[in-house]
Design an enzyme around this catalytic site. Structure first.
Site, PDB file in Angstrom:
ATOM      1  N   TYR A 151       0.844  -1.193   0.000  1.00 29.91           N
ATOM      2  CA  TYR A 151       0.000   0.000   0.000  1.00 29.91           C
ATOM      3  C   TYR A 151       0.882   1.247   0.000  1.00 29.91           C
ATOM      4  O   TYR A 151       1.921   1.282   0.669  1.00 29.91           O
ATOM      5  CB  TYR A 151      -0.873   0.057   1.258  1.00 29.91           C
ATOM      6  CG  TYR A 151      -1.876  -1.052   1.414  1.00 29.91           C
ATOM      7  CD1 TYR A 151      -3.220  -0.851   1.120  1.00 29.91           C
ATOM      8  CD2 TYR A 151      -1.492  -2.298   1.899  1.00 29.91           C
ATOM      9  CE1 TYR A 151      -4.161  -1.860   1.298  1.00 29.91           C
ATOM     10  CE2 TYR A 151      -2.416  -3.321   2.076  1.00 29.91           C
ATOM     11  CZ  TYR A 151      -3.745  -3.092   1.775  1.00 29.91           C
ATOM     12  OH  TYR A 151      -4.664  -4.095   1.958  1.00 29.91           O
ATOM     13  N   HIS A 159      -6.362   1.880  -1.413  1.00 33.93           N
ATOM     14  CA  HIS A 159      -6.298   0.469  -1.779  1.00 33.93           C
ATOM     15  C   HIS A 159      -4.851   0.096  -2.101  1.00 33.93           C
ATOM     16  O   HIS A 159      -4.051   0.951  -2.489  1.00 33.93           O
ATOM     17  CB  HIS A 159      -7.184   0.191  -2.997  1.00 33.93           C
ATOM     18  CG  HIS A 159      -8.650   0.373  -2.742  1.00 33.93           C
ATOM     19  ND1 HIS A 159      -9.420  -0.575  -2.109  1.00 33.93           N
ATOM     20  CD2 HIS A 159      -9.487   1.412  -3.034  1.00 33.93           C
ATOM     21  CE1 HIS A 159     -10.669  -0.147  -2.019  1.00 33.93           C
ATOM     22  NE2 HIS A 159     -10.739   1.055  -2.568  1.00 33.93           N
ATOM     23  N   LYS A 198      -4.977  -4.672  -9.003  1.00 34.90           N
ATOM     24  CA  LYS A 198      -3.617  -4.567  -8.492  1.00 34.90           C
ATOM     25  C   LYS A 198      -2.634  -4.940  -9.598  1.00 34.90           C
ATOM     26  O   LYS A 198      -2.949  -5.732 -10.483  1.00 34.90           O
ATOM     27  CB  LYS A 198      -3.405  -5.490  -7.286  1.00 34.90           C
ATOM     28  CG  LYS A 198      -4.390  -5.224  -6.163  1.00 34.90           C
ATOM     29  CD  LYS A 198      -4.126  -6.070  -4.959  1.00 34.90           C
ATOM     30  CE  LYS A 198      -5.295  -6.029  -3.995  1.00 34.90           C
ATOM     31  NZ  LYS A 198      -5.834  -4.702  -3.741  1.00 34.90           N
TER      32      LYS A 198
END
Length: 240
Positions: A151, A159, A198
């Site tokens: 993070y 997020h 991600k």
């Protein structure tokens, strides 16, 4: 590693993060731990740390450990992962680790203990410390099929940007976990990380000839970062 494009969870959260840099929060935690001479007890591959309100707040803000719910109101308990435990002893030099007989462990004793109980510990720790030193918040990535997630700041504000997979690199090295050795595994990892927005970050840890017998060997380790993304043909076509 690219910092742009982080998905903040609310309006103004990026400004809050900028006003409270993680490096400063960790510095305050280190100072508090050093002054209060805190100890954590080993329990398997993790350690347990009892914390009063001020320390609990610093641990939560710096994202170290997982708070455990208990019936105690005055004190809080935190479970530190193996990487977090060694990081606080080795890198921050601010926490004493004791065993079940309440005897303090040296860096070498804790290093050997972790290696015996967690085969990939040297590489995982080096990857963890590499990201933490760059002020990334590093948490377990088990729920995404990764070793860690990274993070940009506190998970309450943003997020995670990366799903992190750690691989050992070097002459004659055979991967102990067999990750990403087949295209199917790579495709699965890319799809999982992509489905949760991600980027897949692979950290290649090279011991550079070191046998990893002592914690001081870490200074010979090197880390290479590689981000892997899917090529989407539709995004590369010319307009028809």
């Amino acid at each position: 590693m690219e910092l742009s494009g982080s998905r903040w969870k609310g309006k103004g959260f990026a400004d809050i993060a900028a006003e409270n840099p993680m490096s400063e929060i960790v510095r305050k935690l280190k100072y508090f731990l050093t002054q209060s001479k805190e100890t954590a007890m080993l329990s398997g591959c993790v350690s347990l740390l009892e914390a009063k309100t001020e320390l609990a707040d610093l641990l939560n803000r710096s994202c170290f450990g997982r708070q455990i719910t208990t019936s105690e109101k005055a004190n809080h308990w935190f479970q530190l992962s193996s990487e977090e435990t060694f990081y606080m002893l080795h890198d921050l030099q601010s926490l004493t680790i004791i065993n079940q007989t309440e005897s303090p462990l040296s860096e070498l004793e804790l290093w050997n203990y972790m290696k015996v109980n967690k085969e990939r510990f040297p590489e995982l720790y080096m990857a963890y410390a590499h990201l933490r030193r760059k002020n990334w918040v590093v948490r377990t990535g088990a729920q995404y099929g990764a070793d860690f997630v990274a993070y940009r700041h506190h998970p309450a504000l943003v997020h995670s940007d990366y799903a992190v997979v750690v691989l050992q690199e070097g002459d004659g090295i055979v991967q102990k976990n067999g990750r990403l050795r087949a295209w199917s595994d790579l495709q699965c990892s890319l799809r999982v990380s992509g489905s949760v927005a991600k980027t897949l970050l692979v950290l290649f840890v090279n011991r550079n000839g070191s046998d990893g017998a002592f914690p001081s060997c870490l200074q010979h380790f090197s880390v290479e970062e590689r981000t892997i993304t899917r090529w989407v043909a539709e995004q590369c076509r010319e307009d028809e």
